[in-house]
Motif scaffolding. Structure first.
Motif, short mmCIF file in Angstrom:
data_model
loop_
_atom_site.label_atom_id
_atom_site.label_comp_id
_atom_site.label_asym_id
_atom_site.label_seq_id
_atom_site.Cartn_x
_atom_site.Cartn_y
_atom_site.Cartn_z
N THR A 1 16.74 -29.25 -48.68
CA THR A 1 16.66 -30.05 -49.89
C THR A 1 17.81 -29.72 -50.84
OG1 THR A 1 15.28 -28.44 -51.07
CG2 THR A 1 14.15 -30.12 -49.73
N PRO B 1 21.02 -35.77 -57.94
CA PRO B 1 19.99 -36.56 -57.23
C PRO B 1 18.64 -35.86 -57.32
CG PRO B 1 21.28 -35.32 -55.67
CD PRO B 1 21.92 -35.07 -57.01
N THR C 1 15.88 -34.45 -52.31
CA THR C 1 16.82 -35.17 -51.44
C THR C 1 17.31 -34.25 -50.33
OG1 THR C 1 17.57 -36.50 -53.33
CG2 THR C 1 19.02 -36.41 -51.38
#
Length: 336
Positions: free
Chosen positions: A291, A319, A323
């Protein structure tokens, strides 16, 4: 007949040699002849030809050391002729040499001398942005970088004291780029022409980009585009990076309207990030599938701040933490 033709051919070639070389050869011939003559006339004062040659050199150069001096009337007569003839050639040689040096220096300042180096940076166009860009490049480099400035409006090199070689000419012409040694350049930066309106400036930038890529398809090119309509044309022409300065300016103005004083903050931030602090990193194999949050923590231990991901041409800043990092991603980081 053939011998006469050969002599005529040699004389023709000699007359096309550089002026300095021709004068120097004539000086050597004249001094050699007079050295042989004075040695023949006064062998006791000039025991060998080289002593005579040495005397002619110091005499025509008006040095007059006095270590060799003719004593006979005939010898002194020869010396008078030598001074009248030889000194004129020597003076002409030094005057021509000085004039040639001045002409060469002027040619460099006026952008008339081709660049012979390699792995250099070519900057096309001249304005205050270019001046600041070149200053920043010089300030952030630990060693002097070779830079070539191309512009057709300047009369002389504005940065001749800052390791910048100037080429005067139209950057969309092959001969101008070849004079800048485009085939061995490492980077080309194309700045928008501020003397034209935005549409014409972008058309000129794209045309220049096409010429650059036509001569060296491998060189890394950064082009400034002012109108959004020409961005696609710049990519089609082979740009490696397109800088939309008007868009950057509008973003700064909007942020300043929303938060007063933001423009100065952004400039200070960019100034601190200049050079190699802000960069893209290829994803290490061990980070694939992790991640964004975990990768960020791993990089923080290496004193590297992860701020975004570049994926298939799109950049995601900050982000979502969950993600997942993919194989072809590039990590946007800040590091010392």
């Amino acid at each position: 007949m053939n011998k006469i033709k050969e002599q005529t051919s040699f004389l023709f070639k000699f007359l096309h040699w550089p002026l300095i070389a021709r004068i120097l050869i004539l000086i050597f011939i004249i001094n050699s002849i007079f050295g042989a003559i004075i040695h023949t006339i006064e062998p006791e004062e000039f025991p060998n030809w080289f002593d005579g040659f040495w005397w002619t050199i110091v005499t025509t150069a008006t040095l007059g050391y006095g270590d060799f001096v003719p004593v006979t009337v005939l010898g002194r007569s020869i010396a008078i002729i030598l001074i009248l003839v030889g000194t004129g050639f020597v003076s002409t040689y030094f005057v021509t040499l000085a004039a040639s040096a001045i002409a060469t220096q002027n040619n460099y300042l006026e952008g008339k001398v081709d660049y012979r180096g390699s792995e250099h940076i070519i900057v096309i166009g001249w304005n205050e942005r270019v001046r600041e860009t070149l200053r920043q490049i010089n300030s952030m480099s630990s060693k002097p970088l070779s830079m070539v400035l191309i512009d057709q409006s300047l009369q002389k090199n504005p940065l001749h004291d800052q390791n910048v070689h100037f080429i005067k000419g139209n950057p969309s012409y092959d001969q101008t780029l070849l004079a800048a040694n485009i085939k061995q350049a490492a980077f080309v930066v194309i700045s928008a022409d501020q003397s034209k309106n935005e549409v014409q400036a972008d058309m000129n930038s794209v045309l220049t980009l096409l010429t650059v890529k036509g001569l060296n398809s491998e060189v890394y090119t950064i082009v400034e585009i002012l109108t959004s309509q020409q961005v696609k044309n710049a990519w089609r022409a082979g740009a490696d990076e397109v800088v939309q300065t008007n868009m950057f300016t509008s973003y700064v103005m909007i942020n300043s309207m929303m938060s007063n004083g933001m423009s100065e903050t952004l400039l200070n931030m960019l100034d601190q990030l200049k050079g190699s602090k802000l960069k893209f990193l290829d994803v290490d194999h061990s980070l694939i599938g992790e991640t964004f949050e975990k990768v960020s923590n791993i990089l923080l231990q290496e004193k590297t701040l992860l701020i975004g991901i570049k994926r298939r041409g799109d950049t995601m800043v900050n982000p979502p933490l969950l993600t997942l990092i993919q194989k072809d991603d590039c990590l946007l980081v800040i590091r010392d």
